[in-house]
Scaffold this motif. Structure first.
Motif, PDB file in Angstrom:
ATOM      1  N   ILE A  60      39.751  29.611  37.818  1.00  0.00           N
ATOM      2  CA  ILE A  60      38.936  30.651  37.163  1.00  0.00           C
ATOM      3  C   ILE A  60      37.959  29.990  36.175  1.00  0.00           C
ATOM      4  CG2 ILE A  60      39.016  32.640  35.586  1.00  0.00           C
ATOM      5  CD1 ILE A  60      41.663  33.467  36.914  1.00  0.00           C
ATOM      6  N   MET A  61      38.460  29.007  35.428  1.00  0.00           N
ATOM      7  CA  MET A  61      37.582  28.322  34.456  1.00  0.00           C
ATOM      8  C   MET A  61      36.403  27.641  35.157  1.00  0.00           C
ATOM      9  SD  MET A  61      40.240  26.373  31.972  1.00  0.00           S
ATOM     10  CE  MET A  61      41.690  27.223  31.395  1.00  0.00           C
ATOM     11  N   ALA A  62      36.703  26.991  36.283  1.00  0.00           N
ATOM     12  CA  ALA A  62      35.665  26.191  36.948  1.00  0.00           C
ATOM     13  C   ALA A  62      34.733  27.041  37.813  1.00  0.00           C
ATOM     14  CB  ALA A  62      36.311  25.096  37.799  1.00  0.00           C
ATOM     15  N   PHE A  63      35.264  28.085  38.451  1.00  0.00           N
ATOM     16  CA  PHE A  63      34.457  28.789  39.463  1.00  0.00           C
ATOM     17  C   PHE A  63      34.361  30.299  39.250  1.00  0.00           C
ATOM     18  CE2 PHE A  63      36.664  25.141  41.476  1.00  0.00           C
ATOM     19  CZ  PHE A  63      35.561  24.340  41.718  1.00  0.00           C
ATOM     20  N   GLY A  64      35.159  30.878  38.323  1.00  0.00           N
ATOM     21  CA  GLY A  64      35.133  32.322  38.099  1.00  0.00           C
ATOM     22  C   GLY A  64      33.899  32.741  37.312  1.00  0.00           C
ATOM     23  N   CYS A  73      44.867  34.179  46.320  1.00  0.00           N
ATOM     24  CA  CYS A  73      45.092  34.204  47.752  1.00  0.00           C
ATOM     25  C   CYS A  73      43.944  33.524  48.500  1.00  0.00           C
ATOM     26  CB  CYS A  73      45.061  35.685  48.122  1.00  0.00           C
ATOM     27  SG  CYS A  73      46.317  36.229  49.206  1.00  0.00           S
ATOM     28  N   LEU A  74      44.261  32.794  49.546  1.00  0.00           N
ATOM     29  CA  LEU A  74      43.206  32.300  50.436  1.00  0.00           C
ATOM     30  C   LEU A  74      43.151  33.235  51.635  1.00  0.00           C
ATOM     31  CD1 LEU A  74      43.792  28.439  50.458  1.00  0.00           C
ATOM     32  CD2 LEU A  74      42.046  29.722  49.220  1.00  0.00           C
ATOM     33  N   PHE A 129      38.474  32.623  48.278  1.00  0.00           N
ATOM     34  CA  PHE A 129      39.547  32.617  47.266  1.00  0.00           C
ATOM     35  C   PHE A 129      39.502  33.947  46.525  1.00  0.00           C
ATOM     36  CE2 PHE A 129      41.834  31.560  43.466  1.00  0.00           C
ATOM     37  CZ  PHE A 129      42.515  30.370  43.655  1.00  0.00           C
ATOM     38  N   LEU A 130      40.572  34.752  46.655  1.00  0.00           N
ATOM     39  CA  LEU A 130      40.600  36.076  46.025  1.00  0.00           C
ATOM     40  C   LEU A 130      41.727  36.170  45.001  1.00  0.00           C
ATOM     41  CD1 LEU A 130      40.234  38.569  49.047  1.00  0.00           C
ATOM     42  CD2 LEU A 130      38.427  37.376  47.790  1.00  0.00           C
ATOM     43  N   ILE A 131      41.510  37.008  43.990  1.00  0.00           N
ATOM     44  CA  ILE A 131      42.590  37.349  43.051  1.00  0.00           C
ATOM     45  C   ILE A 131      42.670  38.874  42.980  1.00  0.00           C
ATOM     46  CG2 ILE A 131      42.411  35.251  41.649  1.00  0.00           C
ATOM     47  CD1 ILE A 131      40.767  36.795  39.609  1.00  0.00           C
ATOM     48  N   PHE A 132      43.890  39.409  42.991  1.00  0.00           N
ATOM     49  CA  PHE A 132      44.026  40.879  42.904  1.00  0.00           C
ATOM     50  C   PHE A 132      45.465  41.253  42.528  1.00  0.00           C
ATOM     51  CE2 PHE A 132      44.294  39.422  47.300  1.00  0.00           C
ATOM     52  CZ  PHE A 132      45.478  39.976  47.750  1.00  0.00           C
ATOM     53  N   PRO A 133      45.639  42.511  42.051  1.00  0.00           N
ATOM     54  CA  PRO A 133      46.979  42.935  41.617  1.00  0.00           C
ATOM     55  C   PRO A 133      47.939  43.093  42.792  1.00  0.00           C
ATOM     56  CG  PRO A 133      45.283  44.434  40.781  1.00  0.00           C
ATOM     57  CD  PRO A 133      44.617  43.545  41.787  1.00  0.00           C
ATOM     58  N   MET A 134      49.222  42.956  42.504  1.00  0.00           N
ATOM     59  CA  MET A 134      50.242  43.063  43.552  1.00  0.00           C
ATOM     60  C   MET A 134      50.734  44.496  43.751  1.00  0.00           C
ATOM     61  SD  MET A 134      51.201  40.254  45.127  1.00  0.00           S
ATOM     62  CE  MET A 134      52.963  40.234  45.499  1.00  0.00           C
ATOM     63  N   ASP A 135      50.276  45.439  42.887  1.00  0.00           N
ATOM     64  CA  ASP A 135      50.801  46.802  43.053  1.00  0.00           C
ATOM     65  C   ASP A 135      49.831  47.696  43.823  1.00  0.00           C
ATOM     66  OD1 ASP A 135      48.837  47.050  41.176  1.00  0.00           O
ATOM     67  OD2 ASP A 135      50.076  48.031  39.651  1.00  0.00           O
ATOM     68  N   LEU A 136      48.886  47.093  44.546  1.00  0.00           N
ATOM     69  CA  LEU A 136      47.949  47.899  45.330  1.00  0.00           C
ATOM     70  C   LEU A 136      48.653  48.495  46.550  1.00  0.00           C
ATOM     71  CD1 LEU A 136      44.846  45.503  45.339  1.00  0.00           C
ATOM     72  CD2 LEU A 136      45.192  47.556  43.952  1.00  0.00           C
ATOM     73  N   PRO A 137      48.196  49.710  46.999  1.00  0.00           N
ATOM     74  CA  PRO A 137      48.787  50.283  48.211  1.00  0.00           C
ATOM     75  C   PRO A 137      48.622  49.325  49.396  1.00  0.00           C
ATOM     76  CG  PRO A 137      47.309  51.848  47.118  1.00  0.00           C
ATOM     77  CD  PRO A 137      47.157  50.553  46.399  1.00  0.00           C
ATOM     78  N   GLY A 138      49.681  49.187  50.193  1.00  0.00           N
ATOM     79  CA  GLY A 138      49.607  48.340  51.385  1.00  0.00           C
ATOM     80  C   GLY A 138      50.222  46.965  51.192  1.00  0.00           C
ATOM     81  N   ASP A 178      35.411  42.108  41.638  1.00  0.00           N
ATOM     82  CA  ASP A 178      36.555  41.736  40.790  1.00  0.00           C
ATOM     83  C   ASP A 178      37.384  40.626  41.429  1.00  0.00           C
ATOM     84  OD1 ASP A 178      35.876  43.752  39.067  1.00  0.00           O
ATOM     85  OD2 ASP A 178      37.316  45.206  39.892  1.00  0.00           O
ATOM     86  N   ALA A 179      37.513  40.690  42.760  1.00  0.00           N
ATOM     87  CA  ALA A 179      38.509  39.834  43.424  1.00  0.00           C
ATOM     88  C   ALA A 179      37.977  38.464  43.835  1.00  0.00           C
ATOM     89  CB  ALA A 179      39.043  40.550  44.662  1.00  0.00           C
ATOM     90  N   LEU A 180      36.695  38.397  44.191  1.00  0.00           N
ATOM     91  CA  LEU A 180      36.191  37.133  44.759  1.00  0.00           C
ATOM     92  C   LEU A 180      35.926  36.108  43.659  1.00  0.00           C
ATOM     93  CD1 LEU A 180      35.117  35.619  47.295  1.00  0.00           C
ATOM     94  CD2 LEU A 180      32.849  36.564  46.759  1.00  0.00           C
ATOM     95  N   ILE A 181      36.497  34.914  43.831  1.00  0.00           N
ATOM     96  CA  ILE A 181      36.201  33.810  42.907  1.00  0.00           C
ATOM     97  C   ILE A 181      35.073  32.990  43.530  1.00  0.00           C
ATOM     98  CG2 ILE A 181      37.089  31.656  41.938  1.00  0.00           C
ATOM     99  CD1 ILE A 181      38.392  33.906  40.513  1.00  0.00           C
ATOM    100  N   GLY A 182      34.038  32.752  42.734  1.00  0.00           N
ATOM    101  CA  GLY A 182      32.921  31.930  43.205  1.00  0.00           C
ATOM    102  C   GLY A 182      32.224  32.585  44.380  1.00  0.00           C
ATOM    103  N   GLU A 183      31.877  31.743  45.361  1.00  0.00           N
ATOM    104  CA  GLU A 183      31.124  32.251  46.510  1.00  0.00           C
ATOM    105  C   GLU A 183      32.029  32.537  47.709  1.00  0.00           C
ATOM    106  OE1 GLU A 183      27.655  29.919  47.721  1.00  0.00           O
ATOM    107  OE2 GLU A 183      27.788  28.974  45.750  1.00  0.00           O
ATOM    108  N   GLU A 184      31.604  33.521  48.508  1.00  0.00           N
ATOM    109  CA  GLU A 184      32.331  33.798  49.757  1.00  0.00           C
ATOM    110  C   GLU A 184      32.255  32.568  50.657  1.00  0.00           C
ATOM    111  OE1 GLU A 184      32.370  37.915  51.857  1.00  0.00           O
ATOM    112  OE2 GLU A 184      30.935  36.690  52.966  1.00  0.00           O
TER     113      GLU A 184
END
Ligand SMILES: Cc1cc2nc3c(=O)[nH]c(=O)nc-3n(C[C@H](O)[C@H](O)[C@H](O)COP(=O)(O)OP(=O)(O)OC[C@H]3O[C@@H](n4cnc5c(N)ncnc54)[C@H](O)[C@@H]3O)c2cc1C
Length: 407
Positions: free
Chosen positions: A103-107, A173-174, A189-198, A231-237
């Protein structure tokens, strides 16, 4: 190469020792002595991590601008050495040492502001979603998909071996965002909460047996999970592979020798209690030879680690040496757990959950095995993981053969 500590560094060492004596409570020590891994339960770990952060010793590798304590490389080494020597609990690396540097380097600024303070205070528990049922060593073959739908990704797939996913509030997550070109070029590289539906988490039982609050690895399923891209994508797709490699280098850069010394000290304690031919096992020449063999291996590793630490102090980076440390360190860990097993002999046989069930019931009958021996066998089985995770030792040898031997 200068390997001796200065007066200031020795004073820092004393400060650390005094702090541990005051803060590593008897309760925690007891909980840790019954752990198969050196992890406490979630509540205990968060408590310990916050105590460390209050003293400024949790996010020791972070730059000052994010709240790092500005310790020198020597002080960081001493801190690690003293914590290991005292056998303090392992802290979770997932937030502070794995996702935070990415997150520090690419967020972006919003991601930094949202996540870094919470990681520092252990307010959010993170897990790492890299491996998949068909993709471990060959991680670039991963299949979990993230398909764009407006300003969201829709996620489908599964991650496996996910450590402490059952405790996690968030995951990094990758995922596959493109099937064009080389496999490495379609990963994000994505970051997201674990309590999402699904999202669902399913525990994976391990050889070391069930122990209360000590579930370690899981499989995580994602079925049409929706995350907001901004919110979820770190850096570039499609640049996730670069960020993941950056993180793996950090994951493999640990010092092993201090922890190994502490492990061996515990084995020696066991061998002082156990008897062999009417005398403590520790006095048996064959066992002494095995202990000496371990001590030599640890000293050799220690010398290598000090050499690397000296290079780091002089501003140089860590190269393929981290693969060498990973192989040697994890192999000695496993050898020491074998020696402990040998030390307690038949006491390692009762299934540990039976032993704790008797203790919990407060039964009058004797425990099936002395308490000091109860976790020896789970630890032996648990440490088989050490040569697999963070890149298996075979993969580390491949790296060394390419980068050191030029094969
Ligand atoms: C306790 C534990 C916790 C873990 N926690 C996490 C986690 O939190 N998050 C996460 O994402 N992952 C986690 N992992 C997964 C770990 O990173 C993988 O297990 C590891 O990368 C190996 O992948 P694999 O299990 O798919 O084995 P495979 O890649 O299928 O390998 C099987 C065997 O073949 C060997 N092998 C494979 N390729 C080669 C090659 N090219 N040359 C020589 N030998 C080869 C391997 O060394 C191994 O012995 C964890 C694993 C364990 C055991």
């Amino acid at each position: 190469m200068d390997l001796s500590f200065t007066q200031e560094e020795l004073a820092f060492q004393k400060e650390v020792r005094d702090w541990i004596a005051e803060n590593y409570s008897e309760d925690m020590q007891r909980q840790n002595s019954l752990s198969k891994t050196n992890y406490l339960d979630k509540e205990g770990m968060i408590k310990w991590q916050r105590q460390l952060d209050d003293r400024g010793w949790f996010v020791v590798n972070w730059p000052d601008e994010y709240g790092g304590p500005g310790l020198t490389a020597a002080q960081r080494y001493i801190l690690n050495m003293e914590m290991s020597a005292a056998g303090t609990p392992t802290t979770s690396p997932m937030g502070k040492s794995m996702v935070a540097p990415v997150i520090m380097a690419f967020g972006n600024d919003a991601q930094k502001a949202e996540h870094l303070p919470k990681i520092k205070r252990s307010e959010i528990w993170w897990c790492q979603g890299y491996s998949e049922p068909g993709s471990g060593s060959d991680l670039a073959s991963l299949q979990m998909s993230a398909v764009r739908d407006g300003d969201e990704y829709v996620l489908n797939g599964s991650k496996i071996w996910t450590t402490h996913a059952q405790w996690a509030d968030w995951i990094f997550c990758l995922v596959r965002t493109s099937k064009e070109g080389k496999p490495q070029e379609g990963i994000s590289f994505l970051i997201f909460p674990m309590d999402l539906p699904g999202i669902s988490v399913s525990p994976l039982p391990t050889l070391d047996g069930p122990m209360e609050n000590q579930q370690e690895i899981n499989q995580v399923y994602f079925e049409d999970v929706r995350v907001k891209i901004s919110d979820a994508l770190i850096g570039e797709e499609n640049k996730g592979w670069t960020y993941a490699k950056y993180l793996l280098q950090i994951e493999r850069g640990n010092a092993y020798a201090p922890g190994l010394k502490s492990m061996l000290a515990k084995t020696k304690k066991l061998a002082s209690v156990e008897q062999s031919n009417g005398a403590p096992l520790i006095q048996a020449p064959d066992f002494q030879r095995k202990i000496a063999n371990m001590e030599m291996k640890i000293e050799a590793l220690n010398a290598t680690e000090l050499r690397i630490f000296s290079a780091l102090s002089a501003g140089q980076g860590v190269g393929p040496e981290s693969s060498m440390l990973k192989c040697a360190g994890s192999e000695v860990q496993q050898l020491i757990t074998e020696l402990s097993l040998e030390a307690v002999g038949g006491y390692a046989a009762p299934f540990v959950e039976d032993m704790f069930a008797v203790a919990r019931a407060g039964a009058n009958s004797d425990l099936p095995t002395p308490e000091y021996a109860a976790t020896v066998s789970p630890r032996y089985f648990n440490y088989r993981k050490a040569s697999i995770y963070a890149g298996s030792n075979e993969i580390q040898r491949n790296i060394m053969s390419k980068m050191v031997l030029g094969l």
